[in-house]
Design a protein around this motif. Structure first.
Motif, PDB file in Angstrom:
ATOM      1  N   VAL A  77       0.852  -1.183   0.000  1.00 25.60           N
ATOM      2  CA  VAL A  77       0.000   0.000   0.000  1.00 25.60           C
ATOM      3  C   VAL A  77       0.890   1.236   0.000  1.00 25.60           C
ATOM      4  O   VAL A  77       1.624   1.473   0.964  1.00 25.60           O
ATOM      5  CB  VAL A  77      -0.941   0.014   1.223  1.00 25.60           C
ATOM      6  CG1 VAL A  77      -1.823   1.259   1.198  1.00 25.60           C
ATOM      7  CG2 VAL A  77      -1.811  -1.246   1.253  1.00 25.60           C
ATOM      8  N   ASP A  78       0.837   1.989  -1.085  1.00 23.51           N
ATOM      9  CA  ASP A  78       1.664   3.187  -1.238  1.00 23.51           C
ATOM     10  C   ASP A  78       3.134   2.875  -0.969  1.00 23.51           C
ATOM     11  O   ASP A  78       3.840   3.627  -0.298  1.00 23.51           O
ATOM     12  CB  ASP A  78       1.171   4.297  -0.307  1.00 23.51           C
ATOM     13  CG  ASP A  78       1.638   5.685  -0.754  1.00 23.51           C
ATOM     14  OD1 ASP A  78       1.861   5.877  -1.967  1.00 23.51           O
ATOM     15  OD2 ASP A  78       1.779   6.572   0.110  1.00 23.51           O
ATOM     16  N   GLY A  79       3.576   1.739  -1.456  1.00 23.17           N
ATOM     17  CA  GLY A  79       4.967   1.326  -1.315  1.00 23.17           C
ATOM     18  C   GLY A  79       5.300   0.633  -0.012  1.00 23.17           C
ATOM     19  O   GLY A  79       6.451   0.211   0.195  1.00 23.17           O
ATOM     20  N   ILE A  80       4.318   0.492   0.896  1.00 18.64           N
ATOM     21  CA  ILE A  80       4.561  -0.141   2.200  1.00 18.64           C
ATOM     22  C   ILE A  80       4.103  -1.596   2.152  1.00 18.64           C
ATOM     23  O   ILE A  80       2.938  -1.875   1.856  1.00 18.64           O
ATOM     24  CB  ILE A  80       3.805   0.592   3.326  1.00 18.64           C
ATOM     25  CG1 ILE A  80       4.194   2.080   3.372  1.00 18.64           C
ATOM     26  CG2 ILE A  80       4.071  -0.075   4.669  1.00 18.64           C
ATOM     27  CD1 ILE A  80       3.310   2.903   4.297  1.00 18.64           C
ATOM     28  N   ASP A  81       5.010  -2.504   2.444  1.00 22.38           N
ATOM     29  CA  ASP A  81       4.660  -3.925   2.560  1.00 22.38           C
ATOM     30  C   ASP A  81       3.870  -4.099   3.863  1.00 22.38           C
ATOM     31  O   ASP A  81       4.363  -3.754   4.944  1.00 22.38           O
ATOM     32  CB  ASP A  81       5.930  -4.774   2.585  1.00 22.38           C
ATOM     33  CG  ASP A  81       5.658  -6.273   2.558  1.00 22.38           C
ATOM     34  OD1 ASP A  81       4.543  -6.696   2.945  1.00 22.38           O
ATOM     35  OD2 ASP A  81       6.560  -7.023   2.160  1.00 22.38           O
ATOM     36  N   THR A  82       2.649  -4.619   3.774  1.00 24.54           N
ATOM     37  CA  THR A  82       1.803  -4.738   4.974  1.00 24.54           C
ATOM     38  C   THR A  82       2.402  -5.683   6.017  1.00 24.54           C
ATOM     39  O   THR A  82       2.007  -5.645   7.177  1.00 24.54           O
ATOM     40  CB  THR A  82       0.384  -5.225   4.612  1.00 24.54           C
ATOM     41  OG1 THR A  82       0.466  -6.520   3.992  1.00 24.54           O
ATOM     42  CG2 THR A  82      -0.303  -4.241   3.668  1.00 24.54           C
ATOM     43  N   GLU A 117       2.429   3.860  10.034  1.00 26.34           N
ATOM     44  CA  GLU A 117       2.455   4.597   8.767  1.00 26.34           C
ATOM     45  C   GLU A 117       1.438   4.021   7.790  1.00 26.34           C
ATOM     46  O   GLU A 117       0.726   4.762   7.100  1.00 26.34           O
ATOM     47  CB  GLU A 117       3.867   4.520   8.180  1.00 26.34           C
ATOM     48  CG  GLU A 117       4.054   5.339   6.909  1.00 26.34           C
ATOM     49  CD  GLU A 117       5.451   5.187   6.330  1.00 26.34           C
ATOM     50  OE1 GLU A 117       5.683   5.728   5.234  1.00 26.34           O
ATOM     51  OE2 GLU A 117       6.312   4.504   6.959  1.00 26.34           O
ATOM     52  N   LEU A 118       1.367   2.694   7.752  1.00 27.74           N
ATOM     53  CA  LEU A 118       0.410   2.036   6.864  1.00 27.74           C
ATOM     54  C   LEU A 118      -1.019   2.431   7.208  1.00 27.74           C
ATOM     55  O   LEU A 118      -1.822   2.760   6.331  1.00 27.74           O
ATOM     56  CB  LEU A 118       0.566   0.517   6.974  1.00 27.74           C
ATOM     57  CG  LEU A 118      -0.526  -0.314   6.286  1.00 27.74           C
ATOM     58  CD1 LEU A 118      -0.450  -0.166   4.783  1.00 27.74           C
ATOM     59  CD2 LEU A 118      -0.434  -1.776   6.697  1.00 27.74           C
ATOM     60  N   ARG A 119      -1.351   2.417   8.504  1.00 24.89           N
ATOM     61  CA  ARG A 119      -2.733   2.688   8.903  1.00 24.89           C
ATOM     62  C   ARG A 119      -3.083   4.166   8.817  1.00 24.89           C
ATOM     63  O   ARG A 119      -4.265   4.521   8.843  1.00 24.89           O
ATOM     64  CB  ARG A 119      -2.980   2.110  10.295  1.00 24.89           C
ATOM     65  CG  ARG A 119      -3.021   0.583  10.213  1.00 24.89           C
ATOM     66  CD  ARG A 119      -3.384  -0.094  11.487  1.00 24.89           C
ATOM     67  NE  ARG A 119      -3.477  -1.537  11.268  1.00 24.89           N
ATOM     68  CZ  ARG A 119      -3.499  -2.440  12.222  1.00 24.89           C
ATOM     69  NH1 ARG A 119      -3.427  -2.056  13.498  1.00 24.89           N
ATOM     70  NH2 ARG A 119      -3.588  -3.718  11.933  1.00 24.89           N
ATOM     71  N   GLN A 120      -2.082   5.029   8.708  1.00 20.32           N
ATOM     72  CA  GLN A 120      -2.348   6.418   8.374  1.00 20.32           C
ATOM     73  C   GLN A 120      -2.601   6.565   6.878  1.00 20.32           C
ATOM     74  O   GLN A 120      -3.328   7.464   6.456  1.00 20.32           O
ATOM     75  CB  GLN A 120      -1.162   7.304   8.776  1.00 20.32           C
ATOM     76  CG  GLN A 120      -1.057   7.550  10.273  1.00 20.32           C
ATOM     77  CD  GLN A 120       0.119   8.429  10.610  1.00 20.32           C
ATOM     78  OE1 GLN A 120       1.250   7.964  10.742  1.00 20.32           O
ATOM     79  NE2 GLN A 120      -0.141   9.716  10.744  1.00 20.32           N
ATOM     80  N   THR A 121      -2.012   5.671   6.106  1.00 27.47           N
ATOM     81  CA  THR A 121      -2.172   5.710   4.641  1.00 27.47           C
ATOM     82  C   THR A 121      -3.499   5.085   4.218  1.00 27.47           C
ATOM     83  O   THR A 121      -4.174   5.597   3.325  1.00 27.47           O
ATOM     84  CB  THR A 121      -1.005   4.959   3.965  1.00 27.47           C
ATOM     85  OG1 THR A 121       0.227   5.571   4.349  1.00 27.47           O
ATOM     86  CG2 THR A 121      -1.135   4.997   2.448  1.00 27.47           C
TER      87      THR A 121
END
Length: 278
Positions: free
Chosen positions: A65-70, A78-82
């Motif tokens: 997600v937006d370059g972040i591996d879950t 950061e992921l959960r803000q995205t």
């Protein structure tokens, strides 16, 4: 548009179960898209949504997600803000006794400075039309209003992607209309990517794209008018189509010259008027 969600060969099963809930899902979503995900109960759509927010992690495969591996635990905040998520029952997400405090809850946990938090909470409440009720108790609100507060709590975090996991299922028609109008405005005005998990075909008809799941796999993916025109195939997996689409399908089957790709009342009215005039 840039890619925001990439799902590659996603397999998932719960615990020690041998039965896969998701079976090799491949899906990409572009920034700013409004995507509906459909499927009967047990098709895997909510399980898929929870992978985008890292509530669940793949048994096999990869979700980015937006370059972040879950699967990267060090980037979970950061992921959960995205990618923010709103669930079916707003009461499960409301944790405070005052509306504005509830919207501020996640920001406080993230350590956002007070002045910035105050600005973001006010802006989020104004965006969903709940600013005038900011000092009310959530218990005094209608279902639609509570769901808008839940959405405000997510958008105050300024996510690039909003996931609605059957968030309108418990609402009356007016409540569903209020929530969807808010989400569509966020999509149009702020370019927020929206993934809408829903049972309501009319909601899906207003999206940019429709993804259909069955048995843990994606079986259809395309523009709403293209997907819903395949009435027989959708009914075979236990799904309906918008009423106007079914009417057009029945008329087409009866030999009338009418497009099978009608998905709105206005399109149907225009087509019927042309039929009657001819």
């Amino acid at each position: 548009m840039s890619e925001i969600i990439r799902i590659e060969n996603l397999h998932f099963r719960y615990g020690d179960s041998k039965e896969e809930v998701l079976k090799g899902i491949d899906l990409t979503v572009q920034q700013g898209e409004f995507v509906a995900v459909l499927g009967h109960n047990g098709s895997g759509k909510s399980t898929l949504a929870k992978h985008i927010n890292a509530i669940l992690l793949p048994t096999e495969g990869k979700v980015t997600v937006d370059g972040i591996d879950t699967a990267d635990e060090s980037r979970l905040y950061e992921l959960r803000q995205t990618a923010g998520m709103v669930f079916q029952n707003p009461d499960n997400q409301i944790v405070s006794s005052v509306v504005e405090e509830d919207v501020a809850f996640a920001l406080e946990n993230l350590g956002v400075p007070y002045e910035e938090m105050r600005e973001r909470v006010d802006e989020a409440l104004k965006t969903v039309g709940m600013y005038d009720l900011r000092l009310h108790s959530p218990s005094q609100l209608s279902g639609g209003q509570k769901q808008r507060v839940a959405i405000a709590g997510v958008i105050a975090m300024q996510p690039k992607c909003l996931i609605l996991d059957e968030s309108t299922a418990m609402l009356d028609p007016q409540g569903r209309k209020e929530v969807l109008a808010t989400v569509r405005r966020m999509n149009r005005e702020h370019g927020m990517t929206v993934l809408l998990i829903t049972h309501y075909m009319e909601e899906a008809a207003g999206c940019d794209r429709v993804v259909v799941m069955d048995g843990g796999s994606i079986i259809m993916d395309g523009m709403p008018e293209k997907v819903f025109s395949q009435v027989g195939r959708l009914k075979a997996v236990g799904l309906d189509v918008p009423q106007v689409t079914e009417l057009a399908f029945e008329l087409k089957s009866a030999g009338y010259d009418i497009s099978p790709e009608i998905i709105t009342g206005e399109e149907c009215a225009d087509a019927l008027a042309r039929l009657l005039s001819s």
